[in-house]
Motif scaffolding. Structure first.
Motif, PDB file in Angstrom:
ATOM      1  N   LYS A  88      34.914  54.072  40.740  1.00 37.51           N
ATOM      2  CA  LYS A  88      34.452  52.671  40.604  1.00 37.51           C
ATOM      3  C   LYS A  88      35.581  51.647  40.667  1.00 37.51           C
ATOM      4  O   LYS A  88      35.389  50.494  40.294  1.00 37.51           O
ATOM      5  CB  LYS A  88      33.697  52.527  39.298  1.00 37.51           C
ATOM      6  CG  LYS A  88      34.534  52.786  38.064  1.00 37.51           C
ATOM      7  CD  LYS A  88      33.866  52.171  36.847  1.00 37.51           C
ATOM      8  CE  LYS A  88      34.831  52.114  35.689  1.00 37.51           C
ATOM      9  NZ  LYS A  88      34.362  51.278  34.602  1.00 37.51           N
ATOM     10  N   VAL A  90      37.580  49.076  42.536  1.00 31.52           N
ATOM     11  CA  VAL A  90      37.465  48.324  43.798  1.00 31.52           C
ATOM     12  C   VAL A  90      38.752  48.441  44.615  1.00 31.52           C
ATOM     13  O   VAL A  90      38.731  48.815  45.799  1.00 31.52           O
ATOM     14  CB  VAL A  90      37.151  46.851  43.470  1.00 31.52           C
ATOM     15  CG1 VAL A  90      37.218  45.991  44.714  1.00 31.52           C
ATOM     16  CG2 VAL A  90      35.786  46.733  42.802  1.00 31.52           C
ATOM     17  N   THR A 130      27.891  43.773  42.679  1.00 27.77           N
ATOM     18  CA  THR A 130      28.845  43.641  43.786  1.00 27.77           C
ATOM     19  C   THR A 130      28.125  43.698  45.135  1.00 27.77           C
ATOM     20  O   THR A 130      28.647  43.221  46.142  1.00 27.77           O
ATOM     21  CB  THR A 130      29.928  44.741  43.655  1.00 27.77           C
ATOM     22  OG1 THR A 130      31.129  44.303  44.263  1.00 27.77           O
ATOM     23  CG2 THR A 130      29.483  46.046  44.222  1.00 27.77           C
ATOM     24  N   ASN A 183      28.911  42.421  34.598  1.00 30.78           N
ATOM     25  CA  ASN A 183      30.210  42.956  34.148  1.00 30.78           C
ATOM     26  C   ASN A 183      30.109  43.637  32.790  1.00 30.78           C
ATOM     27  O   ASN A 183      30.108  42.952  31.768  1.00 30.78           O
ATOM     28  CB  ASN A 183      31.252  41.827  34.121  1.00 30.78           C
ATOM     29  CG  ASN A 183      31.671  41.457  35.523  1.00 30.78           C
ATOM     30  OD1 ASN A 183      30.848  41.060  36.349  1.00 30.78           O
ATOM     31  ND2 ASN A 183      32.953  41.623  35.810  1.00 30.78           N
ATOM     32  N   LEU A 204      39.197  42.864  33.451  1.00 33.73           N
ATOM     33  CA  LEU A 204      39.717  41.820  32.576  1.00 33.73           C
ATOM     34  C   LEU A 204      39.784  42.216  31.099  1.00 33.73           C
ATOM     35  O   LEU A 204      40.851  42.075  30.463  1.00 33.73           O
ATOM     36  CB  LEU A 204      38.850  40.565  32.713  1.00 33.73           C
ATOM     37  CG  LEU A 204      39.252  39.375  31.820  1.00 33.73           C
ATOM     38  CD1 LEU A 204      40.634  38.845  32.197  1.00 33.73           C
ATOM     39  CD2 LEU A 204      38.215  38.253  31.908  1.00 33.73           C
ATOM     40  N   PHE A 207      42.381  44.749  29.955  1.00 39.42           N
ATOM     41  CA  PHE A 207      43.731  44.178  30.088  1.00 39.42           C
ATOM     42  C   PHE A 207      43.995  43.203  28.942  1.00 39.42           C
ATOM     43  O   PHE A 207      45.077  43.167  28.348  1.00 39.42           O
ATOM     44  CB  PHE A 207      43.924  43.479  31.441  1.00 39.42           C
ATOM     45  CG  PHE A 207      45.369  43.450  31.868  1.00 39.42           C
ATOM     46  CD1 PHE A 207      46.284  42.619  31.217  1.00 39.42           C
ATOM     47  CD2 PHE A 207      45.841  44.282  32.874  1.00 39.42           C
ATOM     48  CE1 PHE A 207      47.636  42.611  31.563  1.00 39.42           C
ATOM     49  CE2 PHE A 207      47.186  44.284  33.226  1.00 39.42           C
ATOM     50  CZ  PHE A 207      48.086  43.442  32.575  1.00 39.42           C
ATOM     51  N   LEU A 219      48.714  38.600  30.108  1.00 44.15           N
ATOM     52  CA  LEU A 219      47.612  38.691  31.075  1.00 44.15           C
ATOM     53  C   LEU A 219      47.911  37.781  32.255  1.00 44.15           C
ATOM     54  O   LEU A 219      48.390  36.650  32.071  1.00 44.15           O
ATOM     55  CB  LEU A 219      46.299  38.228  30.414  1.00 44.15           C
ATOM     56  CG  LEU A 219      45.110  38.041  31.353  1.00 44.15           C
ATOM     57  CD1 LEU A 219      44.547  39.400  31.792  1.00 44.15           C
ATOM     58  CD2 LEU A 219      44.016  37.202  30.680  1.00 44.15           C
ATOM     59  N   SER A 220      47.694  38.261  33.454  1.00 46.62           N
ATOM     60  CA  SER A 220      47.751  37.401  34.648  1.00 46.62           C
ATOM     61  C   SER A 220      46.331  36.930  34.933  1.00 46.62           C
ATOM     62  O   SER A 220      45.425  37.762  35.111  1.00 46.62           O
ATOM     63  CB  SER A 220      48.279  38.187  35.854  1.00 46.62           C
ATOM     64  OG  SER A 220      49.597  38.606  35.626  1.00 46.62           O
ATOM     65  N   PHE A 222      43.920  35.550  37.464  1.00 45.92           N
ATOM     66  CA  PHE A 222      43.934  35.537  38.936  1.00 45.92           C
ATOM     67  C   PHE A 222      43.291  34.259  39.476  1.00 45.92           C
ATOM     68  O   PHE A 222      42.147  34.239  39.900  1.00 45.92           O
ATOM     69  CB  PHE A 222      43.202  36.764  39.483  1.00 45.92           C
ATOM     70  CG  PHE A 222      43.832  38.081  39.122  1.00 45.92           C
ATOM     71  CD1 PHE A 222      43.037  39.194  38.876  1.00 45.92           C
ATOM     72  CD2 PHE A 222      45.214  38.211  39.021  1.00 45.92           C
ATOM     73  CE1 PHE A 222      43.607  40.428  38.546  1.00 45.92           C
ATOM     74  CE2 PHE A 222      45.788  39.428  38.686  1.00 45.92           C
ATOM     75  CZ  PHE A 222      44.986  40.539  38.454  1.00 45.92           C
ATOM     76  N   ALA A 233      37.519  31.881  37.582  1.00 47.14           N
ATOM     77  CA  ALA A 233      36.271  32.491  38.104  1.00 47.14           C
ATOM     78  C   ALA A 233      35.302  32.836  36.973  1.00 47.14           C
ATOM     79  O   ALA A 233      35.717  33.085  35.836  1.00 47.14           O
ATOM     80  CB  ALA A 233      36.625  33.748  38.896  1.00 47.14           C
ATOM     81  N   ARG A 235      31.974  35.074  35.492  1.00 45.99           N
ATOM     82  CA  ARG A 235      31.246  36.342  35.556  1.00 45.99           C
ATOM     83  C   ARG A 235      30.229  36.403  34.421  1.00 45.99           C
ATOM     84  O   ARG A 235      30.312  35.635  33.454  1.00 45.99           O
ATOM     85  CB  ARG A 235      32.216  37.525  35.414  1.00 45.99           C
ATOM     86  CG  ARG A 235      33.257  37.640  36.533  1.00 45.99           C
ATOM     87  CD  ARG A 235      32.639  38.039  37.853  1.00 45.99           C
ATOM     88  NE  ARG A 235      33.653  38.273  38.883  1.00 45.99           N
ATOM     89  CZ  ARG A 235      34.170  37.319  39.655  1.00 45.99           C
ATOM     90  NH1 ARG A 235      33.773  36.047  39.493  1.00 45.99           N
ATOM     91  NH2 ARG A 235      35.072  37.634  40.587  1.00 45.99           N
ATOM     92  N   TYR A 237      29.272  38.624  31.579  1.00 47.90           N
ATOM     93  CA  TYR A 237      29.791  39.756  30.814  1.00 47.90           C
ATOM     94  C   TYR A 237      28.713  40.280  29.877  1.00 47.90           C
ATOM     95  O   TYR A 237      28.243  39.560  29.003  1.00 47.90           O
ATOM     96  CB  TYR A 237      31.041  39.323  30.019  1.00 47.90           C
ATOM     97  CG  TYR A 237      32.180  38.908  30.914  1.00 47.90           C
ATOM     98  CD1 TYR A 237      32.390  37.563  31.238  1.00 47.90           C
ATOM     99  CD2 TYR A 237      33.019  39.854  31.496  1.00 47.90           C
ATOM    100  CE1 TYR A 237      33.421  37.183  32.098  1.00 47.90           C
ATOM    101  CE2 TYR A 237      34.055  39.484  32.350  1.00 47.90           C
ATOM    102  CZ  TYR A 237      34.249  38.135  32.653  1.00 47.90           C
ATOM    103  OH  TYR A 237      35.265  37.772  33.514  1.00 47.90           O
ATOM    104  N   VAL A 276      37.125  32.930  33.051  1.00 44.31           N
ATOM    105  CA  VAL A 276      38.199  33.754  32.480  1.00 44.31           C
ATOM    106  C   VAL A 276      38.795  33.039  31.268  1.00 44.31           C
ATOM    107  O   VAL A 276      39.007  33.639  30.212  1.00 44.31           O
ATOM    108  CB  VAL A 276      39.285  34.040  33.533  1.00 44.31           C
ATOM    109  CG1 VAL A 276      40.445  34.806  32.921  1.00 44.31           C
ATOM    110  CG2 VAL A 276      38.691  34.828  34.705  1.00 44.31           C
TER     111      VAL A 276
END
Ligand code: WQD
Length: 347
Positions: A88, A90, A130, A183, A204, A207, A219-220, A222, A233, A235, A237, A276
């Motif tokens: 799973k 990606v 997805t 998610n 996410l 992390f 944490l980065s 994105f 972005a 999502r 959850y 995020v």
């Protein structure tokens, strides 16, 4: 509730193990197939700690067609299957597409081939939002068009759904439901089971919790140039326990003959989108931890926003997510602290 045994493939994985707990607590007897490629036998102990019942376990690689056939001959009473077993990641699927087509498609075909010999098999398929890619309209309904997948992983979910649908068309006694997850996050409230990412987490929440516990430096994030309120972005959850309970509801729907037709699709989300940055703020609130992060470039293939229209799942399936983002993040943080403690004891 059926007295027959239910097979859960990938039952030692993240969503699989939480679903096994929900099935057992609903009175189902569970047999797990898992090849331990992305899970550990410790999870079996965690499930037993929670429910007091140890599921039967078979260490089988579903890519072995003969082993699949032998399994169904040994467990000839089993005709109800919840199928999680699949790769799973990606990013990994882009780098190793054939691994994904073999592990996610061939295995599905071998299991369906055996189920098709049964008089009234029932099949629940682990699919993903997805398949919608970046939907044109939000929230996303089950009628939203399935778009060209952004990754081989997403493609295997689309192909998997088509394989199941085609099977249902030629065998009216075979009943299936595809559950398109948004998610999945969090862990069982007892922290006996949870998400166990191998290596650097791609997702996410793991992390975030690994950063908060000090395993990761920061944490980065994105991208913060998306067309959203705060630029990050969005999502949907969903708590993994809400997701697990949805699988029990879906299987019971088929066992009790409540389905509208022998192939159905349901979106499983909360219906609420969070960015995020909102997730970070929520995590800091529930954990009391300051989360170090930096904004970096967008991740290739990421979409701007996805959150579910939950009408069909609520009104037809009769299921609704009832745990909040805070609940999920709280459970993820509690689980991370348990994992950390176990790793310290092991070292
Ligand atoms: C969520 C958001 C990232 C990590 C994928 C699969 C999906 C399902 C769930 C299997 C995005 C951002 C993430 C990080 C970040 N998997 N992010 N820093 O990509 O929505 O969905 O996992 O079924 O099929 O596509 O989940 O958790 O990777 O990312 O900023 O270190 O967090 O950009 O906006 P995603 P995710």
């Amino acid at each position: 509730m059926s007295s027959k045994r239910v097979l859960v493939t990938g039952g030692l994985g993240f969503i699989g193990s939480h679903t096994v707990v929900a099935l057992q607590q609903e009175g189902f007897e569970v047999v797990i197939i898992d090849n331990l490629s992305n899970s550990s036998l410790d999870v079996l102990g965690g499930i037993t700690q929670i429910t007091g019942k140890t599921p039967e376990f078979e260490n089988i690689d579903l890519r072995d067609k003969t082993a699949v056939k032998d399994f169904f001959e040994k467990y000839e009473d089993i005709e109800d299957v919840i199928h999680f077993a699949a790769s799973k990641a990606v990013g990994e699927s882009v780098l190793n597409p054939l691994l994904y087509y073999e592990n996610n498609i061939s295995t599905l075909v071998y299991v369906l081939h055996e189920l098709n010999k049964k008089p009234s098999a029932k099949f629940i398929f682990s699919s993903s939002c997805t398949v919608y890619g970046q939907a044109d309209e939000l929230p996303i309904t089950e009628n939203a068009p399935v778009k060209k997948a952004e990754s081989p992983y997403g493609n295997t979910k689309q192909i998997g759904e088509e394989i199941i649908n085609d099977t249902c068309k030629i065998n009216v006694d075979f009943k299936a439901i595809a559950l398109r997850y948004f998610n999945p996050i969090g862990a069982h409230p007892t922290a006996e089971i949870g998400e166990l990412p191998i290596g650097t987490p791609q997702n996410l929440i793991p992390f975030i919790t690994q950063t908060a516990i000090g395993k990761r430096e920061e944490l980065s994030v994105f991208g913060n140039d998306y067309p959203t309120d705060d630029g990050t972005a969005i999502r949907d959850y969903i708590h993994v326990m809400d997701l697990a309970e949805a699988h029990v509801t879906a299987l019971s729907r088929l066992i009790n003959g409540k389905e509208k037709n022998n192939y159905e699709v349901f979106n499983l989300g909360t219906g609420k989108g969070n960015s995020v940055l909102e997730v970070i703020q929520s995590f800091e609130k529930v954990s009391g931890q300051n989360l170090p992060y930096k904004i970096v470039d967008r991740r290739e293939g990421d979409i701007t926003a996805a959150y579910a229209d939950t009408t069909k799942a609520n009104e037809e399936l009769g299921w609704k997510a009832n745990r909040s983002l805070d609940d999920a993040l709280q459970s993820a943080w509690k689980w991370q602290k348990v994992v950390e403690k176990r790793e310290e004891e092991d070292n």
